[in-house]
Design a protein around this motif. Structure first.
Motif, mmCIF file in Angstrom:
data_model
loop_
_atom_site.group_PDB
_atom_site.id
_atom_site.type_symbol
_atom_site.label_atom_id
_atom_site.label_comp_id
_atom_site.label_asym_id
_atom_site.label_seq_id
_atom_site.Cartn_x
_atom_site.Cartn_y
_atom_site.Cartn_z
ATOM 1 N N ARG A 26 -22.757 -7.846 -26.493
ATOM 2 C CA ARG A 26 -23.024 -9.200 -26.988
ATOM 3 C C ARG A 26 -21.936 -9.633 -27.964
ATOM 4 O O ARG A 26 -21.342 -8.816 -28.660
ATOM 5 C CB ARG A 26 -24.383 -9.221 -27.682
ATOM 6 C CG ARG A 26 -24.838 -10.590 -28.129
ATOM 7 C CD ARG A 26 -26.195 -10.547 -28.764
ATOM 8 N NE ARG A 26 -26.625 -9.154 -28.872
ATOM 9 C CZ ARG A 26 -27.846 -8.759 -29.067
ATOM 10 N NH1 ARG A 26 -28.800 -9.611 -29.209
ATOM 11 N NH2 ARG A 26 -28.157 -7.474 -29.168
ATOM 12 N N THR A 47 -23.075 0.547 -31.771
ATOM 13 C CA THR A 47 -22.293 0.170 -32.941
ATOM 14 C C THR A 47 -21.856 -1.285 -32.820
ATOM 15 O O THR A 47 -22.067 -1.930 -31.794
ATOM 16 C CB THR A 47 -21.046 1.066 -33.096
ATOM 17 O OG1 THR A 47 -20.207 0.900 -31.950
ATOM 18 C CG2 THR A 47 -21.445 2.523 -33.256
ATOM 19 N N ALA A 48 -21.264 -1.767 -33.883
ATOM 20 C CA ALA A 48 -20.729 -3.131 -33.897
ATOM 21 C C ALA A 48 -19.260 -3.050 -34.291
ATOM 22 O O ALA A 48 -18.844 -2.149 -35.013
ATOM 23 C CB ALA A 48 -21.495 -3.995 -34.884
ATOM 24 N N ASP A 92 -21.307 -6.529 -30.442
ATOM 25 C CA ASP A 92 -22.270 -5.439 -30.303
ATOM 26 C C ASP A 92 -21.826 -4.611 -29.103
ATOM 27 O O ASP A 92 -21.597 -5.156 -28.017
ATOM 28 C CB ASP A 92 -23.683 -5.965 -30.078
ATOM 29 C CG ASP A 92 -24.263 -6.612 -31.317
ATOM 30 O OD1 ASP A 92 -23.788 -6.308 -32.430
ATOM 31 O OD2 ASP A 92 -25.197 -7.429 -31.177
ATOM 32 N N ASN A 112 -21.508 -11.974 -31.291
ATOM 33 C CA ASN A 112 -22.268 -12.636 -32.350
ATOM 34 C C ASN A 112 -21.327 -13.415 -33.258
ATOM 35 O O ASN A 112 -20.316 -12.889 -33.719
ATOM 36 C CB ASN A 112 -23.007 -11.600 -33.211
ATOM 37 C CG ASN A 112 -24.065 -10.868 -32.437
ATOM 38 O OD1 ASN A 112 -24.890 -11.470 -31.778
ATOM 39 N ND2 ASN A 112 -24.017 -9.552 -32.508
#
Length: 153
Positions: A96, A114-115, A109, A98
């Motif tokens: 994703r 993790t990000a 994402d 964000n």
């Protein structure tokens, strides 16, 4: 309902205005510190003058590091270049995109939970431009990423 045209790859997103300002500032710093090293009073020794010029180069290097961030999308995936590190991601790794109100930059994402900050897309060059870039990246992730793999299964 019409489907948006696929993006022409590769696409690079970078805060161009920030880069222009930082490059100009780096040039000014190198020139300024070099001139200062030359016009210092004679009581300053040669090594002091060299260190003055080196200080300008060091400050410019930090400025160039701050100008590095970018996000590059190509057919195989994404390359996220942040201040110090770069990371190559396949499309399937990005779950994703964000970019909430007040965020300093886009956050990705990842499939491993993790990000990853994608500093190359930030509102510093204009909020609307950053929103358009985040939407374009989101569309690419939806078109090519993990969501597409799940739909095939």
């Amino acid at each position: 309902m019409s489907t948006p045209a696929p993006a022409v790859l590769p696409v690079t997103w970078a805060p161009r205005r920030n880069r222009a300002v930082l490059y100009a500032l780096c040039a000014v710093l190198v020139v300024l510190f070099s001139v200062l090293a030359v016009v210092l009073p004679e009581s300053w020794q040669f090594n002091d003058r060299v260190m003055m010029a080196c200080s300008g180069l060091l400050f410019a290097a930090v400025g160039l590091m701050l100008a590095r961030p970018k996000v590059v999308a190509d057919a195989e995936g994404l390359t996220v270049v942040n201040f110090v590190r770069s990371r190559r991601l396949s499309w399937a790794e990005v779950v994703r995109v964000n970019f909430r109100a007040g965020d300093p930059w886009v956050v990705l994402d990842l499939a491993d939970g993790t990000a990853l900050a994608a500093v190359g897309i930030q509102p510093g060059g204009g909020r609307e431009q950053a929103i358009r870039a985040a939407r374009a990246l989101r569309d690419l992730v939806e078109e090519r990423g993990a969501g597409r793999e799940e739909q095939r299964a």
